[in-house]
Scaffold this motif. Sequence first.
Motif, short mmCIF file in Angstrom:
data_model
loop_
_atom_site.label_atom_id
_atom_site.label_comp_id
_atom_site.label_asym_id
_atom_site.label_seq_id
_atom_site.Cartn_x
_atom_site.Cartn_y
_atom_site.Cartn_z
N THR A 24 0.81 -1.23 0.00
CA THR A 24 0.00 0.00 0.00
C THR A 24 0.83 1.27 0.00
O THR A 24 0.27 2.37 0.00
CB THR A 24 -0.93 0.06 1.24
N THR A 25 2.17 1.14 0.05
CA THR A 25 2.99 2.35 0.07
C THR A 25 4.16 2.20 -0.90
O THR A 25 4.61 1.08 -1.20
CB THR A 25 3.59 2.63 1.47
N GLU A 31 -0.08 -2.60 7.72
CA GLU A 31 1.16 -1.82 7.90
C GLU A 31 2.38 -2.70 7.60
O GLU A 31 2.89 -3.40 8.48
CB GLU A 31 1.26 -1.31 9.35
#
Length: 213
Positions: A11-12, A197
């Motif tokens: 996601t990053t 995360e």
Amino acid sequence: MSTIVKICGLTTADTLEAAVEAGADMVGFVFFPASPRHLDIDFADALGRQVRSRAAKVALTVDADDDLLDAIVEQLRPNWLQFHGSESPERVRSIKRIYGLPVMKAIAVAGPDDLSVLPDYAAVADRILFDARPPKDATRPGGLGAAFDWKLLDGVNLKLPFLVSGGINAGNVAEALRVTRAQGVDVSSGVETSPGEKDPDLIRDFIRAARAA
Ligand SMILES: O=C(O)c1ccccc1NCC(=O)[C@H](O)[C@H](O)COP(=O)(O)O
């Protein structure tokens, strides 16, 4: 053949870069709003551009309709489609025909009966992904960090490559590959500090451990 390593639910930009630089073969982008790893298509497009052919881009969907698949294929231009819902073999066949993309079909495993569908999916999919069957009250059908009994795959004899996933991390990936004799491994929760995360060091540790297995 070297183990296929897929890092899913990126996601990053930082964690994607860590995965690609460490040598991930496949990087997965999740399109499922209830997931902590869900991406909107514009952001997925930006992450996809960052990959620059260094790894295969995988679009993960759950019983997606044609409009969503059209948008994902048009914008992200994935190399693979991963189906993590209850898509039928006919649906898999039809989507492959429409988009001309290879499909990896996830099979939820809790017991031996779950493998009875294998011949039907093996006839239409390009890869099979074995994942732990989620509990009935789960808010998503995968990416839960739960493992299944890998010994259930003993005797599975497929003509196409398969990956094992669910509750795998740097500490148990060698054992998962040894027991299942899978051609590849897929991880999401096992390289995270909390749901959604991801951690660059955990990603690097995982890929190193998978390569050493
Ligand atoms: O990651 C999600 O949130 C997700 C949502 C809906 C369907 C599937 C999802 N993830 C699947 C995966 O990321 C992998 O294929 C695999 O199941 C990873 O499992 P784990 O390492 O136990 O998180």
